[in-house]
Design a protein around this motif. Structure first.
Motif, PDB file in Angstrom:
ATOM      1  N   SER A  89       3.778   5.651   6.707  1.00 32.66           N
ATOM      2  CA  SER A  89       5.054   5.978   7.341  1.00 32.66           C
ATOM      3  C   SER A  89       5.629   7.247   6.709  1.00 32.66           C
ATOM      4  N   PRO A  90       6.376   8.039   7.501  1.00 34.20           N
ATOM      5  CA  PRO A  90       6.983   9.265   6.945  1.00 34.20           C
ATOM      6  C   PRO A  90       7.952   8.959   5.796  1.00 34.20           C
ATOM      7  N   ARG A  91       8.395   7.698   5.714  1.00 39.00           N
ATOM      8  CA  ARG A  91       9.300   7.307   4.617  1.00 39.00           C
ATOM      9  C   ARG A  91       8.660   7.568   3.259  1.00 39.00           C
ATOM     10  N   VAL A  92       7.308   7.455   3.212  1.00 42.55           N
ATOM     11  CA  VAL A  92       6.629   7.578   1.918  1.00 42.55           C
ATOM     12  C   VAL A  92       6.838   8.971   1.335  1.00 42.55           C
ATOM     13  N   TRP A  93       6.609   9.999   2.157  1.00 40.81           N
ATOM     14  CA  TRP A  93       6.795  11.359   1.634  1.00 40.81           C
ATOM     15  C   TRP A  93       8.264  11.613   1.286  1.00 40.81           C
ATOM     16  N   ALA A  94       9.175  11.079   2.124  1.00 39.48           N
ATOM     17  CA  ALA A  94      10.599  11.270   1.839  1.00 39.48           C
ATOM     18  C   ALA A  94      10.932  10.706   0.461  1.00 39.48           C
ATOM     19  N   ALA A 103       0.839  -1.213   0.000  1.00 42.57           N
ATOM     20  CA  ALA A 103       0.000   0.000   0.000  1.00 42.57           C
ATOM     21  C   ALA A 103       0.867   1.252   0.000  1.00 42.57           C
ATOM     22  N   GLU A 104       1.992   1.211   0.731  1.00 42.67           N
ATOM     23  CA  GLU A 104       2.884   2.378   0.759  1.00 42.67           C
ATOM     24  C   GLU A 104       3.558   2.586  -0.598  1.00 42.67           C
ATOM     25  N   ASP A 105       3.914   1.486  -1.252  1.00 44.29           N
ATOM     26  CA  ASP A 105       4.514   1.598  -2.594  1.00 44.29           C
ATOM     27  C   ASP A 105       3.527   2.215  -3.571  1.00 44.29           C
TER      28      ASP A 105
END
Lengths: 203, 247
Positions: B63-68, A52-54
């Motif tokens: 997760s904040p990683r996504v925007w990064a 989902a994050e990808d």
């Protein structure tokens, strides 16, 4: 500082228009305002996790690149920016879901082997999708109109929309013949169109 | 398969947006969408309808990683990244391993080919359009206010069934009534082409191809109408301009 206040009062449509001109701060504001909702859409289809994050990441990169193609009006009808954004995320989530299904079909079935990806979908039983459809219908004031549809019609539509299930998967989950499910979903979509038009939500 | 039946197109568009159109049928429909503006309109309408259902989907925090990761892929190159690029500028020439260098070299070779021999990739008409020697065959109208200020650009491809109205000068939304765009043929009554946006651009469906509708139209006008769907222009003319053929 002034920039933030300016961005705060601006519509999503205006922010997307500026993002299309290369304004990255406006794009960041679009993300800030919409990412929780859009991530919810992806999680609903793929389950909480890396997939989902990808999808969310791919969707926003695509939004940045294609911001110029957003049209606020098509065929005489206003297109909300959120509609456009949801469609991008949903399409990417559906692609990822179908790819996952294909991968699984190509693997040799091993008994007792539980795929990690499965955990979430097992945790999302049918009533939940149905519940979301009911909630949405109430929010849109089309619950009365939609209740004229038989429960199985609404359930098949809800499973296809909220879980991203294919016709075959809906049929398997409902234990109903594939032909019936196809007809129910088609009829459900037609009814939804009529109910939304009667409510003046979408023509 | 010919995609002419409105019911079939409507069914395909709704299934595509819902996600139940899968496999080869989905890919074929995506191609059809690229080629046909009327199909894109149907899809957009279904996206509007089904998008409403997402109102009840619970929100989730990624997760904040996504925007990064998104920022890293979308932000314009920073000075330090430019410096890195400079240091590794000749890296792609190294034959070993290829990897990114190989990819970059491949892209460059393709780009050079594309620029020097575009005929390999495109038809002569497309090349002419790309190089600016030629514009696509279309009907175009430039509408101005009484003072001659450019306000609207109307365009439609020669055999297309959609019309794009782009606002090119500021338009004050009328306090009462709606702005309606009319085609005025050399002989015969004026007919409505569609609504006029007050900002951005709008795409609307035409009842027939622009070739059939606009080939005898010399003038376009925008009137302020009180009736939402007037049969003939009755309100004051706000903008006007000529309709030209680009061949």
């Amino acid at each position: 500082m002034t920039l933030d206040t300016r961005a705060d009062s601006r519509s999503l449509e205006a922010l997307i228009a500026d993002a299309a001109r290369g304004d990255h701060a406006c794009f960041a504001e679009v993300y800030e305002r919409t990412h929780r909702h859009l991530f919810g859409v992806a999680v609903r289809i793929l389950g909480q996790g890396q997939a989902a994050e990808d999808v969310l990441q791919e969707a926003y990169v695509s939004i940045w690149k294609s911001a110029g193609s957003y049209r606020s009006e098509v065929g005489g009808q206003t297109i909300q920016a959120m509609t456009w954004l949801i469609a991008i995320v949903r399409n990417k989530a559906l692609d990822a879901l179908r790819a996952r299904t294909r991968r699984r079909e190509n693997q040799l079935p091993e008994s007792g082997d539980v795929d990690e990806d499965d955990v979430q979908s097992v945790g999302n039983p049918a009533p939940s999708a149905m519940h979301l459809l009911e909630q949405a219908s109430q929010a849109l004031h089309i619950d009365g109109c939609m209740s004229a549809l038989d429960g199985s019609y609404r359930q098949s539509l809800a499973l296809a929309y909220y879980q991203g299930l294919s016709h075959t998967e809906v049929a398997a989950q409902m234990g109903a013949p594939l032909g019936s499910v196809k007809a129910w979903i088609r009829r459900g979509l037609e009814k939804l169109k009529g109910c939304l038009a009667a409510q003046g939500v979408v023509a | 398969m010919r995609y002419v039946q409105p019911e079939l197109l409507e069914h395909l568009a709704s299934s595509y947006v819902l996600g139940t159109l899968t496999g080869g049928a989905r890919r074929r429909f995506e191609r059809l969408q690229r080629d046909r503006a009327d199909v894109r309109v149907l899809v957009t309408q279904w996206e509007s309808r089904l998008g409403q259902l997402a109102v009840s989907v619970p929100v989730h925090q990624p997760s904040p990683r996504v925007w990064a990761a998104i920022a890293a892929r979308t932000q314009p190159a920073r000075p330090q990244r430019a410096a890195q690029a400079k240091a590794g500028r000749l890296g792609w020439l190294k034959p070993a391993g290829f990897g990114f260098g190989g990819l970059a070299a491949g892209v460059m070779v393709a780009t050079v080919l594309f620029v020097t021999a575009p005929g390999l990739f495109m038809s002569s008409d497309q090349i002419a359009m790309r190089t600016g020697e030629k514009l696509p065959q279309s009907y175009v109208g430039l509408l101005t206010d009484a003072q001659g200020n450019g306000k609207l650009l109307v365009s439609s491809l020669r055999h297309g069934r959609t019309m794009t109205v782009k606002v090119i000068g500021p338009i004050t939304p009328p306090a009462g009534g709606t702005l309606v765009l009319w085609a005025v043929p050399a002989s015969g009554p004026a007919f409505a082409l569609g609504p006029v946006p007050t900002s951005g651009s709008a795409v609307s469906m035409l009842p027939d191809t622009s070739e059939k509708l606009l080939s005898k139209v010399g003038k376009l006008v925008v009137t302020l109408e009180t009736d939402a769907a007037p049969a003939a222009p009755s309100g004051p003319v706000v903008f006007s301009g000529n309709c030209a053929k680009l061949w």
